[in-house]
Scaffold this motif. Structure first.
Motif, PDB file in Angstrom:
ATOM      1  N   GLN A  85      54.621  48.387  34.828  1.00 47.98           N
ATOM      2  CA  GLN A  85      55.174  49.434  33.961  1.00 47.98           C
ATOM      3  C   GLN A  85      54.671  49.219  32.550  1.00 47.98           C
ATOM      4  O   GLN A  85      54.830  48.139  31.973  1.00 47.98           O
ATOM      5  CB  GLN A  85      56.705  49.403  33.994  1.00 47.98           C
ATOM      6  N   GLU A  86      54.058  50.261  32.021  1.00 43.84           N
ATOM      7  CA  GLU A  86      53.636  50.219  30.622  1.00 43.84           C
ATOM      8  C   GLU A  86      54.824  50.653  29.767  1.00 43.84           C
ATOM      9  O   GLU A  86      55.682  51.418  30.222  1.00 43.84           O
ATOM     10  CB  GLU A  86      52.443  51.148  30.400  1.00 43.84           C
ATOM     11  N   GLU A  87      54.884  50.158  28.555  1.00 40.38           N
ATOM     12  CA  GLU A  87      55.967  50.456  27.621  1.00 40.38           C
ATOM     13  C   GLU A  87      56.236  51.947  27.537  1.00 40.38           C
ATOM     14  O   GLU A  87      55.335  52.743  27.281  1.00 40.38           O
ATOM     15  CB  GLU A  87      55.590  49.920  26.226  1.00 40.38           C
ATOM     16  N   GLY A  88      57.472  52.340  27.840  1.00 40.39           N
ATOM     17  CA  GLY A  88      57.897  53.730  27.726  1.00 40.39           C
ATOM     18  C   GLY A  88      57.433  54.642  28.849  1.00 40.39           C
ATOM     19  O   GLY A  88      57.602  55.854  28.757  1.00 40.39           O
ATOM     20  N   LYS A  89      56.830  54.086  29.886  1.00 38.52           N
ATOM     21  CA  LYS A  89      56.343  54.913  30.994  1.00 38.52           C
ATOM     22  C   LYS A  89      57.008  54.500  32.295  1.00 38.52           C
ATOM     23  O   LYS A  89      57.631  53.446  32.385  1.00 38.52           O
ATOM     24  CB  LYS A  89      54.824  54.785  31.125  1.00 38.52           C
ATOM     25  N   ARG A  90      56.864  55.352  33.304  1.00 37.00           N
ATOM     26  CA  ARG A  90      57.476  55.057  34.599  1.00 37.00           C
ATOM     27  C   ARG A  90      56.728  53.923  35.307  1.00 37.00           C
ATOM     28  O   ARG A  90      55.573  53.639  35.003  1.00 37.00           O
ATOM     29  CB  ARG A  90      57.520  56.310  35.466  1.00 37.00           C
ATOM     30  N   THR A  91      57.378  53.323  36.261  1.00 36.48           N
ATOM     31  CA  THR A  91      56.768  52.261  37.057  1.00 36.48           C
ATOM     32  C   THR A  91      55.696  52.858  37.962  1.00 36.48           C
ATOM     33  O   THR A  91      55.894  53.900  38.580  1.00 36.48           O
ATOM     34  CB  THR A  91      57.832  51.540  37.909  1.00 36.48           C
ATOM     35  N   ARG A  92      54.561  52.199  38.003  1.00 38.61           N
ATOM     36  CA  ARG A  92      53.452  52.604  38.871  1.00 38.61           C
ATOM     37  C   ARG A  92      53.020  51.389  39.681  1.00 38.61           C
ATOM     38  O   ARG A  92      53.515  50.292  39.478  1.00 38.61           O
ATOM     39  CB  ARG A  92      52.267  53.115  38.049  1.00 38.61           C
ATOM     40  N   ASN A  93      52.073  51.605  40.586  1.00 34.02           N
ATOM     41  CA  ASN A  93      51.548  50.500  41.388  1.00 34.02           C
ATOM     42  C   ASN A  93      50.107  50.212  41.011  1.00 34.02           C
ATOM     43  O   ASN A  93      49.333  51.115  40.717  1.00 34.02           O
ATOM     44  CB  ASN A  93      51.593  50.846  42.882  1.00 34.02           C
ATOM     45  N   GLU A  94      49.777  48.921  41.042  1.00 38.95           N
ATOM     46  CA  GLU A  94      48.382  48.531  40.955  1.00 38.95           C
ATOM     47  C   GLU A  94      48.001  47.946  42.307  1.00 38.95           C
ATOM     48  O   GLU A  94      48.876  47.615  43.115  1.00 38.95           O
ATOM     49  CB  GLU A  94      48.149  47.523  39.827  1.00 38.95           C
ATOM     50  N   TYR A  95      46.721  47.862  42.568  1.00 35.14           N
ATOM     51  CA  TYR A  95      46.221  47.410  43.861  1.00 35.14           C
ATOM     52  C   TYR A  95      45.414  46.135  43.651  1.00 35.14           C
ATOM     53  O   TYR A  95      44.455  46.129  42.872  1.00 35.14           O
ATOM     54  CB  TYR A  95      45.349  48.496  44.492  1.00 35.14           C
ATOM     55  N   VAL A  96      45.809  45.077  44.347  1.00 36.87           N
ATOM     56  CA  VAL A  96      45.129  43.789  44.208  1.00 36.87           C
ATOM     57  C   VAL A  96      44.674  43.308  45.586  1.00 36.87           C
ATOM     58  O   VAL A  96      45.285  43.611  46.611  1.00 36.87           O
ATOM     59  CB  VAL A  96      46.023  42.731  43.536  1.00 36.87           C
ATOM     60  N   LEU A  97      43.597  42.551  45.576  1.00 37.58           N
ATOM     61  CA  LEU A  97      43.051  42.014  46.821  1.00 37.58           C
ATOM     62  C   LEU A  97      44.002  41.009  47.453  1.00 37.58           C
ATOM     63  O   LEU A  97      44.612  40.197  46.758  1.00 37.58           O
ATOM     64  CB  LEU A  97      41.719  41.316  46.549  1.00 37.58           C
ATOM     65  N   THR A  98      44.104  41.071  48.754  1.00 37.47           N
ATOM     66  CA  THR A  98      44.828  40.065  49.539  1.00 37.47           C
ATOM     67  C   THR A  98      43.797  39.045  50.021  1.00 37.47           C
ATOM     68  O   THR A  98      42.580  39.255  49.873  1.00 37.47           O
ATOM     69  CB  THR A  98      45.487  40.715  50.764  1.00 37.47           C
ATOM     70  N   PRO A  99      44.244  37.952  50.630  1.00 39.08           N
ATOM     71  CA  PRO A  99      43.274  37.018  51.220  1.00 39.08           C
ATOM     72  C   PRO A  99      42.350  37.722  52.224  1.00 39.08           C
ATOM     73  O   PRO A  99      41.147  37.446  52.268  1.00 39.08           O
ATOM     74  CB  PRO A  99      44.153  35.966  51.897  1.00 39.08           C
ATOM     75  N   MET A 100      42.881  38.662  52.992  1.00 42.33           N
ATOM     76  CA  MET A 100      42.054  39.410  53.948  1.00 42.33           C
ATOM     77  C   MET A 100      40.965  40.191  53.214  1.00 42.33           C
ATOM     78  O   MET A 100      39.812  40.229  53.649  1.00 42.33           O
ATOM     79  CB  MET A 100      42.942  40.354  54.760  1.00 42.33           C
ATOM     80  N   GLY A 101      41.312  40.820  52.113  1.00 45.27           N
ATOM     81  CA  GLY A 101      40.334  41.562  51.325  1.00 45.27           C
ATOM     82  C   GLY A 101      39.308  40.646  50.682  1.00 45.27           C
ATOM     83  O   GLY A 101      38.111  40.960  50.634  1.00 45.27           O
ATOM     84  N   ARG A 102      39.752  39.501  50.186  1.00 43.65           N
ATOM     85  CA  ARG A 102      38.831  38.528  49.582  1.00 43.65           C
ATOM     86  C   ARG A 102      37.863  37.979  50.625  1.00 43.65           C
ATOM     87  O   ARG A 102      36.699  37.726  50.326  1.00 43.65           O
ATOM     88  CB  ARG A 102      39.609  37.406  48.915  1.00 43.65           C
ATOM     89  N   ASP A 103      38.338  37.806  51.856  1.00 46.64           N
ATOM     90  CA  ASP A 103      37.483  37.269  52.919  1.00 46.64           C
ATOM     91  C   ASP A 103      36.364  38.223  53.316  1.00 46.64           C
ATOM     92  O   ASP A 103      35.395  37.812  53.958  1.00 46.64           O
ATOM     93  CB  ASP A 103      38.307  36.921  54.166  1.00 46.64           C
ATOM     94  N   LEU A 104      36.461  39.495  52.938  1.00 51.09           N
ATOM     95  CA  LEU A 104      35.407  40.453  53.228  1.00 51.09           C
ATOM     96  C   LEU A 104      34.264  40.379  52.215  1.00 51.09           C
ATOM     97  O   LEU A 104      33.189  40.947  52.437  1.00 51.09           O
ATOM     98  CB  LEU A 104      36.006  41.870  53.257  1.00 51.09           C
ATOM     99  N   LEU A 105      34.443  39.652  51.122  1.00 55.31           N
ATOM    100  CA  LEU A 105      33.442  39.572  50.060  1.00 55.31           C
ATOM    101  C   LEU A 105      32.043  39.201  50.561  1.00 55.31           C
ATOM    102  O   LEU A 105      31.066  39.854  50.170  1.00 55.31           O
ATOM    103  CB  LEU A 105      33.897  38.607  48.960  1.00 55.31           C
ATOM    104  N   PRO A 106      31.868  38.205  51.422  1.00 52.56           N
ATOM    105  CA  PRO A 106      30.490  37.901  51.859  1.00 52.56           C
ATOM    106  C   PRO A 106      29.791  39.080  52.539  1.00 52.56           C
ATOM    107  O   PRO A 106      28.584  39.280  52.359  1.00 52.56           O
ATOM    108  CB  PRO A 106      30.665  36.729  52.835  1.00 52.56           C
ATOM    109  N   ALA A 107      30.527  39.882  53.293  1.00 47.88           N
ATOM    110  CA  ALA A 107      29.920  41.047  53.944  1.00 47.88           C
ATOM    111  C   ALA A 107      29.501  42.079  52.901  1.00 47.88           C
ATOM    112  O   ALA A 107      28.423  42.681  53.006  1.00 47.88           O
ATOM    113  CB  ALA A 107      30.898  41.658  54.947  1.00 47.88           C
TER     114      ALA A 107
END
Length: 178
Positions: A85-107
Protein backbone atom coordinates in the motif's frame (compact mmCIF):
# COMPACT_ATOMS: atom_id res chain seq x y z
CA UNK A 1 25.63 -37.64 -46.01
CA UNK A 2 25.30 -35.87 -42.66
CA UNK A 3 25.11 -38.07 -39.58
CA UNK A 4 22.21 -37.61 -37.21
CA UNK A 5 23.20 -36.29 -33.81
CA UNK A 6 20.63 -37.13 -31.20
CA UNK A 7 20.33 -38.08 -27.57
CA UNK A 8 20.93 -41.73 -26.75
CA UNK A 9 17.54 -43.27 -26.13
CA UNK A 10 18.05 -46.23 -23.81
CA UNK A 11 16.16 -49.47 -23.27
CA UNK A 12 12.51 -49.42 -24.30
CA UNK A 13 12.91 -45.80 -25.46
CA UNK A 14 15.33 -46.77 -28.26
CA UNK A 15 12.47 -47.58 -30.65
CA UNK A 16 10.57 -44.30 -30.87
CA UNK A 17 7.67 -46.02 -32.65
CA UNK A 18 6.95 -48.20 -29.60
CA UNK A 19 6.27 -45.57 -26.95
CA UNK A 20 4.27 -42.38 -26.60
CA UNK A 21 4.91 -39.03 -25.02
CA UNK A 22 2.08 -38.96 -22.48
CA UNK A 23 3.15 -37.25 -19.29
CA UNK A 24 5.93 -35.33 -21.10
CA UNK A 25 7.41 -32.69 -18.80
CA UNK A 26 8.29 -30.46 -21.77
CA UNK A 27 4.66 -30.46 -22.92
CA UNK A 28 3.47 -29.67 -19.40
CA UNK A 29 5.95 -26.81 -19.08
CA UNK A 30 4.90 -25.39 -22.45
CA UNK A 31 1.24 -25.59 -21.43
CA UNK A 32 2.14 -23.33 -18.54
CA UNK A 33 4.73 -20.92 -19.94
CA UNK A 34 4.52 -21.50 -23.68
CA UNK A 35 3.28 -18.06 -24.62
CA UNK A 36 5.39 -15.02 -25.43
CA UNK A 37 3.72 -12.95 -22.73
CA UNK A 38 4.25 -15.60 -20.01
CA UNK A 39 7.99 -15.86 -20.71
CA UNK A 40 8.35 -12.08 -20.94
CA UNK A 41 6.51 -11.62 -17.63
CA UNK A 42 9.02 -14.04 -16.10
CA UNK A 43 11.85 -12.06 -17.71
CA UNK A 44 10.50 -8.94 -16.05
CA UNK A 45 10.19 -10.69 -12.69
CA UNK A 46 13.87 -11.71 -12.99
CA UNK A 47 14.70 -8.07 -13.79
CA UNK A 48 12.87 -6.94 -10.63
CA UNK A 49 9.46 -5.85 -11.93
CA UNK A 50 6.81 -6.57 -9.29
CA UNK A 51 3.85 -4.33 -10.07
CA UNK A 52 0.99 -5.09 -12.43
CA UNK A 53 1.35 -1.90 -14.47
CA UNK A 54 5.09 -2.51 -14.82
CA UNK A 55 4.53 -5.97 -16.27
CA UNK A 56 1.87 -4.76 -18.72
CA UNK A 57 3.94 -1.75 -19.85
CA UNK A 58 7.33 -3.48 -20.14
CA UNK A 59 5.95 -6.59 -21.86
CA UNK A 60 3.76 -4.45 -24.13
CA UNK A 61 0.49 -6.23 -23.49
CA UNK A 62 -2.99 -5.11 -22.54
CA UNK A 63 -4.10 -5.01 -18.92
CA UNK A 64 -6.43 -7.93 -19.63
CA UNK A 65 -3.59 -10.04 -21.06
CA UNK A 66 -1.31 -9.12 -18.15
CA UNK A 67 -4.03 -10.01 -15.64
CA UNK A 68 -4.63 -13.36 -17.34
CA UNK A 69 -0.94 -14.31 -17.47
CA UNK A 70 -0.22 -13.12 -13.92
CA UNK A 71 -3.19 -15.11 -12.65
CA UNK A 72 -2.00 -18.21 -14.52
CA UNK A 73 1.60 -17.89 -13.29
CA UNK A 74 0.41 -17.21 -9.73
CA UNK A 75 -2.06 -20.12 -9.70
CA UNK A 76 0.69 -22.41 -11.03
CA UNK A 77 3.05 -21.30 -8.25
CA UNK A 78 5.74 -19.43 -10.22
CA UNK A 79 4.75 -16.05 -8.80
CA UNK A 80 3.23 -15.09 -5.47
CA UNK A 81 0.94 -12.12 -4.79
CA UNK A 82 1.92 -9.92 -1.88
CA UNK A 83 -0.11 -6.93 -0.72
CA UNK A 84 1.43 -3.45 -0.63
CA UNK A 85 0.00 0.00 0.00
CA UNK A 86 1.34 3.36 -1.02
CA UNK A 87 0.63 6.31 1.27
CA UNK A 88 -2.99 7.42 0.88
CA UNK A 89 -3.87 4.73 -1.67
CA UNK A 90 -5.73 1.44 -1.56
CA UNK A 91 -3.96 -1.86 -0.97
CA UNK A 92 -2.73 -3.53 -4.15
CA UNK A 93 -0.76 -6.68 -4.93
CA UNK A 94 2.75 -7.05 -6.21
CA UNK A 95 4.04 -10.22 -7.84
CA UNK A 96 7.27 -11.85 -6.67
CA UNK A 97 9.07 -14.98 -7.80
CA UNK A 98 8.62 -18.15 -5.79
CA UNK A 99 11.32 -20.84 -5.58
CA UNK A 100 9.50 -22.59 -8.46
CA UNK A 101 9.74 -19.42 -10.56
CA UNK A 102 13.40 -18.90 -9.66
CA UNK A 103 14.17 -22.50 -10.64
CA UNK A 104 13.00 -21.73 -14.19
CA UNK A 105 15.78 -19.13 -14.62
CA UNK A 106 18.28 -21.48 -16.34
CA UNK A 107 15.70 -22.34 -19.02
CA UNK A 108 14.96 -18.66 -19.63
CA UNK A 109 18.69 -17.85 -19.74
CA UNK A 110 19.16 -20.71 -22.26
CA UNK A 111 16.48 -19.14 -24.51
CA UNK A 112 18.11 -15.75 -24.04
CA UNK A 113 21.60 -16.92 -25.02
CA UNK A 114 20.19 -18.91 -27.97
CA UNK A 115 18.42 -15.73 -29.16
CA UNK A 116 21.68 -13.78 -28.75
CA UNK A 117 23.54 -16.33 -30.88
CA UNK A 118 21.02 -17.02 -33.64
CA UNK A 119 18.49 -14.20 -33.78
CA UNK A 120 20.36 -10.95 -33.13
CA UNK A 121 21.58 -9.19 -36.29
CA UNK A 122 24.68 -7.96 -34.45
CA UNK A 123 26.16 -8.20 -30.97
CA UNK A 124 23.89 -9.21 -28.09
CA UNK A 125 22.22 -6.16 -26.54
CA UNK A 126 22.83 -7.32 -22.95
CA UNK A 127 25.49 -9.37 -21.16
CA UNK A 128 24.82 -11.81 -18.32
CA UNK A 129 27.64 -11.62 -15.77
CA UNK A 130 28.37 -12.68 -12.20
CA UNK A 131 27.87 -9.57 -10.05
CA UNK A 132 30.92 -10.42 -7.92
CA UNK A 133 33.48 -11.33 -10.59
CA UNK A 134 32.07 -9.76 -13.75
CA UNK A 135 32.63 -13.10 -15.49
CA UNK A 136 30.13 -14.13 -18.20
CA UNK A 137 27.29 -16.44 -17.15
CA UNK A 138 25.85 -19.12 -19.47
CA UNK A 139 23.31 -21.89 -19.27
CA UNK A 140 25.01 -25.18 -20.14
CA UNK A 141 24.22 -28.86 -19.90
CA UNK A 142 26.72 -30.40 -17.47
CA UNK A 143 27.02 -33.62 -15.53
CA UNK A 144 27.27 -33.63 -11.73
CA UNK A 145 31.09 -33.54 -11.96
CA UNK A 146 30.95 -30.39 -14.14
CA UNK A 147 31.70 -32.01 -17.49
CA UNK A 148 29.86 -30.44 -20.42
CA UNK A 149 27.46 -32.95 -22.02
CA UNK A 150 26.84 -32.57 -25.77
CA UNK A 151 23.60 -33.84 -27.29
CA UNK A 152 25.10 -37.10 -28.57
CA UNK A 153 26.38 -37.89 -25.04
CA UNK A 154 23.00 -37.25 -23.38
CA UNK A 155 21.22 -40.49 -22.49
CA UNK A 156 17.48 -40.61 -21.87
CA UNK A 157 16.10 -43.52 -19.88
CA UNK A 158 12.85 -44.48 -18.23
CA UNK A 159 12.56 -43.39 -14.60
CA UNK A 160 11.45 -46.43 -12.56
CA UNK A 161 9.94 -44.12 -9.90
CA UNK A 162 7.71 -42.61 -12.59
CA UNK A 163 6.59 -46.06 -13.75
CA UNK A 164 5.65 -47.03 -10.18
CA UNK A 165 3.79 -43.74 -9.69
CA UNK A 166 1.97 -44.07 -13.03
CA UNK A 167 0.96 -47.65 -12.31
CA UNK A 168 -0.28 -46.72 -8.82
CA UNK A 169 -2.33 -43.84 -10.25
CA UNK A 170 -3.86 -46.11 -12.89
CA UNK A 171 -4.75 -48.69 -10.25
CA UNK A 172 -6.26 -46.00 -8.03
CA UNK A 173 -8.36 -44.67 -10.91
CA UNK A 174 -9.51 -48.20 -11.83
CA UNK A 175 -10.53 -48.86 -8.20
CA UNK A 176 -12.41 -45.55 -8.01
CA UNK A 177 -14.44 -46.29 -11.15
CA UNK A 178 -17.86 -47.69 -10.20
Amino acid sequence: MMSVMAAVMEGPLADLSKWGTEGCSIARAMDLIGTRSAVLILREAYYGTTRFDGFARRVGITDAAAASQLRKLTTAGLLEKRPYQEEGKRTRNEYVLTPMGRDLLPAVVALWQWGDTYLQPGPAPLHRVDVTTGEPVRAELRSADGTEVPLEQLAVRVNPDYLRYRDAERAKNRDATP
